[in-house]
Design an enzyme around this catalytic site. Structure first.
Site, mmCIF file in Angstrom:
data_model
loop_
_atom_site.group_PDB
_atom_site.id
_atom_site.type_symbol
_atom_site.label_atom_id
_atom_site.label_comp_id
_atom_site.label_asym_id
_atom_site.label_seq_id
_atom_site.Cartn_x
_atom_site.Cartn_y
_atom_site.Cartn_z
ATOM 1 N N ARG A 158 -9.711 7.921 3.867
ATOM 2 C CA ARG A 158 -9.102 6.747 3.217
ATOM 3 C C ARG A 158 -8.837 7.022 1.732
ATOM 4 O O ARG A 158 -7.810 6.621 1.193
ATOM 5 C CB ARG A 158 -10.006 5.529 3.380
ATOM 6 C CG ARG A 158 -9.936 4.949 4.799
ATOM 7 C CD ARG A 158 -11.128 4.096 5.144
ATOM 8 N NE ARG A 158 -11.288 2.943 4.283
ATOM 9 C CZ ARG A 158 -12.424 2.272 4.157
ATOM 10 N NH1 ARG A 158 -13.491 2.621 4.853
ATOM 11 N NH2 ARG A 158 -12.486 1.234 3.353
ATOM 12 N N ARG A 182 0.812 -1.208 0.000
ATOM 13 C CA ARG A 182 0.000 0.000 0.000
ATOM 14 C C ARG A 182 0.846 1.259 0.000
ATOM 15 O O ARG A 182 0.318 2.354 0.095
ATOM 16 C CB ARG A 182 -0.846 -0.018 1.254
ATOM 17 C CG ARG A 182 -2.291 0.273 1.000
ATOM 18 C CD ARG A 182 -2.941 -0.007 2.327
ATOM 19 N NE ARG A 182 -4.278 0.373 2.437
ATOM 20 C CZ ARG A 182 -5.290 -0.483 2.405
ATOM 21 N NH1 ARG A 182 -5.093 -1.752 2.151
ATOM 22 N NH2 ARG A 182 -6.491 -0.050 2.612
HETATM 23 P P1 AP5 Z 1 -8.744 -2.762 3.834
HETATM 24 O O1 AP5 Z 1 -9.584 -3.722 4.549
HETATM 25 O O2 AP5 Z 1 -7.766 -3.246 2.841
HETATM 26 O O3 AP5 Z 1 -9.686 -1.656 3.219
HETATM 27 P P2 AP5 Z 1 -9.661 -0.835 1.828
HETATM 28 O O4 AP5 Z 1 -8.453 -0.923 0.968
HETATM 29 O O5 AP5 Z 1 -10.052 0.528 2.244
HETATM 30 O O6 AP5 Z 1 -10.623 -1.561 0.939
HETATM 31 P P3 AP5 Z 1 -12.015 -2.038 1.325
HETATM 32 O O7 AP5 Z 1 -11.937 -3.349 2.032
HETATM 33 O O8 AP5 Z 1 -12.745 -0.901 1.987
HETATM 34 O O9 AP5 Z 1 -12.709 -2.211 -0.110
HETATM 35 P P4 AP5 Z 1 -12.689 -3.390 -1.165
HETATM 36 O O10 AP5 Z 1 -12.010 -2.877 -2.395
HETATM 37 O O11 AP5 Z 1 -12.203 -4.661 -0.587
HETATM 38 O O12 AP5 Z 1 -14.247 -3.467 -1.484
HETATM 39 P P5 AP5 Z 1 -15.327 -4.619 -1.162
HETATM 40 O O13 AP5 Z 1 -15.083 -5.795 -2.027
HETATM 41 O O14 AP5 Z 1 -15.497 -4.810 0.288
HETATM 42 O O15 AP5 Z 1 -7.908 -1.900 4.909
HETATM 43 C C1 AP5 Z 1 -8.525 -1.356 6.058
HETATM 44 C C2 AP5 Z 1 -7.498 -0.607 6.887
HETATM 45 O O16 AP5 Z 1 -6.491 -1.525 7.353
HETATM 46 C C3 AP5 Z 1 -6.712 0.496 6.167
HETATM 47 O O17 AP5 Z 1 -7.409 1.723 6.131
HETATM 48 C C4 AP5 Z 1 -5.443 0.561 7.035
HETATM 49 O O18 AP5 Z 1 -5.698 1.258 8.234
HETATM 50 C C5 AP5 Z 1 -5.213 -0.898 7.363
HETATM 51 N N1 AP5 Z 1 -4.341 -1.577 6.381
HETATM 52 C C6 AP5 Z 1 -4.677 -2.641 5.611
HETATM 53 N N2 AP5 Z 1 -3.646 -2.994 4.813
HETATM 54 C C7 AP5 Z 1 -2.638 -2.121 5.094
HETATM 55 C C8 AP5 Z 1 -1.329 -1.956 4.574
HETATM 56 N N3 AP5 Z 1 -0.851 -2.752 3.591
HETATM 57 N N4 AP5 Z 1 -0.569 -0.946 5.092
HETATM 58 C C9 AP5 Z 1 -1.012 -0.161 6.080
HETATM 59 N N5 AP5 Z 1 -2.262 -0.241 6.593
HETATM 60 C C10 AP5 Z 1 -3.066 -1.225 6.109
HETATM 61 O O19 AP5 Z 1 -16.645 -3.878 -1.747
HETATM 62 C C11 AP5 Z 1 -17.175 -2.723 -1.125
HETATM 63 C C12 AP5 Z 1 -18.706 -2.842 -1.083
HETATM 64 O O20 AP5 Z 1 -19.211 -2.822 -2.407
HETATM 65 C C13 AP5 Z 1 -19.234 -4.154 -0.462
HETATM 66 O O21 AP5 Z 1 -20.427 -3.880 0.222
HETATM 67 C C14 AP5 Z 1 -19.538 -5.041 -1.688
HETATM 68 O O22 AP5 Z 1 -20.599 -5.962 -1.430
HETATM 69 C C15 AP5 Z 1 -19.938 -4.015 -2.705
HETATM 70 N N6 AP5 Z 1 -19.591 -4.363 -4.078
HETATM 71 C C16 AP5 Z 1 -18.428 -4.935 -4.497
HETATM 72 N N7 AP5 Z 1 -18.441 -5.074 -5.840
HETATM 73 C C17 AP5 Z 1 -19.632 -4.567 -6.272
HETATM 74 C C18 AP5 Z 1 -20.229 -4.422 -7.566
HETATM 75 N N8 AP5 Z 1 -19.577 -4.822 -8.673
HETATM 76 N N9 AP5 Z 1 -21.446 -3.866 -7.640
HETATM 77 C C19 AP5 Z 1 -22.095 -3.420 -6.510
HETATM 78 N N10 AP5 Z 1 -21.597 -3.541 -5.252
HETATM 79 C C20 AP5 Z 1 -20.357 -4.103 -5.147
#
Ligand code: AP5
Ligand code: MG
Length: 218
Positions: A171, A88
């Protein structure tokens, strides 16, 4: 295959990673899921990560790099893995590259999922997750069959603490400043594949399968 799924928060990385990992029979390693499990269980690691995760800031590299490399060093990752949420920033990418090179490996492909900010915010606001097993839902696109009950394990389905509007905006800004440069890192290495995250989950997965089948053929 050593794969990465990359992209802004809420782009659908976790949703697609579950499908890819199942199709390719490799473990899905999400650093965000590892932090949330440690926070839920009240471990030392969880306590250290808590304030960063809930505020939408990156957890410091001395914590996250060791955790991620330890996880991909485990036996089930020997035949390959799919990293989600790591690396990241460029330092994480460099440390991962060094670790892989020392083991005669490299990243096979980076799937970079692109989505506009407005759709991201809508998707994250309506996201819910299972507190027990981490399964992801969405109140509009993919609700659990019984309200607030996980289809997979019966656990409680809740909102992530970092899924509040102000934290989401932070974020997105952290992503643009610290994480977006990682895309250039992998473009230079010729492994970056961009995929539109727009449209329903099946359409996005279809695009990913096309990209992966090109890699399997080459
Ligand atoms: P992390 O859990 O990695 O969060 P993120 O990168 O912010 O990504 P998300 O999990 O929020 O989104 P996603 O892309 O996975 O989407 P999802 O599939 O859920 O990290 C959280 C925290 O941990 C960070 O802020 C940091 O503090 C820490 N951290 C983690 N890794 C780190 C690192 N390497 N270094 C430092 N800190 C770190 O989908 C989102 C929603 O949309 C869901 O409800 C889903 O059902 C829906 N959805 C998905 N696809 C579709 C579609 N095609 N159509 C309609 N709805 C959809
Ligand atoms: Mg995720």
């Amino acid at each position: 295959m050593q794969l990465l799924i990359f992209g802004p928060p809420g782009a659908g990385k976790g949703t697609q990673a579950v499908r890819i990992a199942q199709a390719m029979e490799i473990p899905h390693v999400s650093t965000g899921d590892l932090f949330r499990a440690n926070m839920r269980d009240g471990t030392e690691l969880g306590k250290k990560a808590q304030e960063y995760v809930t505020g939408g800031e990156l957890v410091p590299n001395e914590i996250v790099i060791a955790m991620a490399l330890d996880r991909i060093g485990q036996a089930d990752c020997q035949k390959g893995f799919l990293l989600d949420g790591f690396p990241r920033d460029v330092e994480q990418a460099e440390q991962l590259e060094k670790w892989l090179l020392e083991r005669g490996k490299n990243i096979t492909a980076v799937l970079s999922v692109e989505l506009d900010d407005e759709t991201i915010i809508q998707r994250i606001i309506s996201r819910r997750v299972c507190r027990s097993c981490g399964a992801t839902y969405n109140v509009s696109a993919q609700p659990p069959k019984v309200e607030n009950v996980c289809d997979q394990c019966g656990g409680p389905v809740v909102q992530r603490p970092d899924d509040q509007r102000e934290v989401i905006e932070n974020r997105l800004s952290v992503y643009k400043k610290q994480t977006a440069p990682v895309e250039e890192f992998y473009r230079k290495r010729g492994v970056l594949k961009t995929i539109s995250g727009d449209g329903d989950m099946d359409s996005v997965f279809g695009r990913i399968q096309e990209v992966l089948s090109d890699f399997e053929r080459s």
